[in-house]
Design an enzyme around this catalytic site. Structure first.
Site: not given
Length: 289
Positions: A2-3
């Site tokens: 994830p960002e």
DNA sequence: CGCCATGTTAGAGG
DNA sequence: TCCTCTAACATGGC
């Protein structure tokens, strides 16, 4: 993997189930990724109430009523999954049933009441940190791109005070904290800037476009619950709106030119060769390639 | 088998 | 000191 938008989505999803709850236990099946050691984390979190669940850059932050904080970084393949703690009466009613750990389970938090939050992580890159000094633990992180401090003036100063390729600069968490490979590529395309353009050679209008593009694409992605490519992060819809990432060979949504994939700073990088022209050097000799 | 992967860091070299 | 690149971490999908 994830960002910022994916972590923000995760934080919003777990907040209601964690805030105000008391932690009954903690354990790790991969102690190497815990700092300090799992036993020390368990000793600190057991019996404490979770006062707040927040995000700083790509870190999930569980703030305890003791003043300590548990930081979770999912890195490339981490994800959180709910389960039932062993001995949960509502779960184990009748037979002595035990819930098998989920695939790639690496650590868990048990909540009073019988719920269990798993950290699963195929590649074991994820990290769990315990600290009593949150500012110190996050001191190396740069500005939050969706925060009020990320002004155009601040961004212009961050770009102009160094001479770096734009893409690696956007990925540098000590400068701007939260962008990753997807949204760096997407922001550059939206701004019409080449990933290899120099940070100190942009016109003011280009700086402004990139500043707006970063905030726009992150907000758009949060609205879509992030980007989903595989089983690791299945809940997002942003992949339908990506303009370059993962679209090599497919037409640019703006001009129709096939999207190109190059390598910049070890990372796959996607761009439209027409919308994102490589700028001529403004100093030094003309490039040969 | 080879190459790819939404992340980060240490170390080398210019 | 700053910048760039490589290797490393450990695993799975294609």
């Amino acid at each position: 993997m994830p960002e910022l938008p994916e972590v923000e989505t995760i934080v919003r999803a777990i907040r209601a189930r964690l805030e105000g709850r008391r932690i009954a236990g903690f354990g790790s099946l991969w102690p190497a990724n815990c700092t300090p050691a799992p036993e020390r984390i368990r000793a600190s979190v057991a019996g404490r109430r979770i006062a707040a669940v927040t995000r700083r850059a790509k870190f999930i932050v569980l703030s305890l009523d003791s003043g300590e904080h548990v930081l979770v970084h999912l890195r490339m393949s981490g994800r959180l999954e709910w389960g039932a703690a062993n001995g949960n009466p509502s779960f184990a009613r009748g037979a002595e049933r035990r819930e098998a750990p989920p695939r790639h389970a690496r650590a868990w938090w048990d909540l009073e009441g019988g719920e269990r939050l798993w950290l699963c992580d195929a590649r074991k890159f994820g990290r769990i940190l315990l600290t009593d000094d949150l500012p110190a633990a996050t001191a190396r992180l740069g500005v939050e791109p969706l925060g009020d401090e990320f002004t155009l003036e601040r961004f212009a100063a961050l770009l102009g005070s160094r001479s770096r390729q734009l893409k690696p600069l956007l990925l540098d968490q000590s400068v701007i904290a939260g962008l990753g490979n997807i949204y760096a590529d997407e922001a550059l395309h939206r701004a019409g800037l080449h990933p290899l353009a120099r940070s100190d050679q942009l016109a003011p209008a280009q700086v402004a476009r990139l500043h707006a593009a970063i905030r726009d694409v992150l907000r758009r992605a949060i609205r879509a619950n992030g980007t989903s490519f595989d089983w690791i992060y299945p809940e997002g819809r942003m992949q339908a709106y990506l303009r370059v990432y993962g679209r090599a060979g497919r037409p640019c949504r703006r001009c129709g030119t096939p999207i190109r994939r190059i390598r910049v700073g070890q990372r796959g990088t996607h761009l439209c060769p027409v919308c994102q022209r490589r700028p001529r050097m403004r100093t030094g000799r003309p490039r040969s390639a």
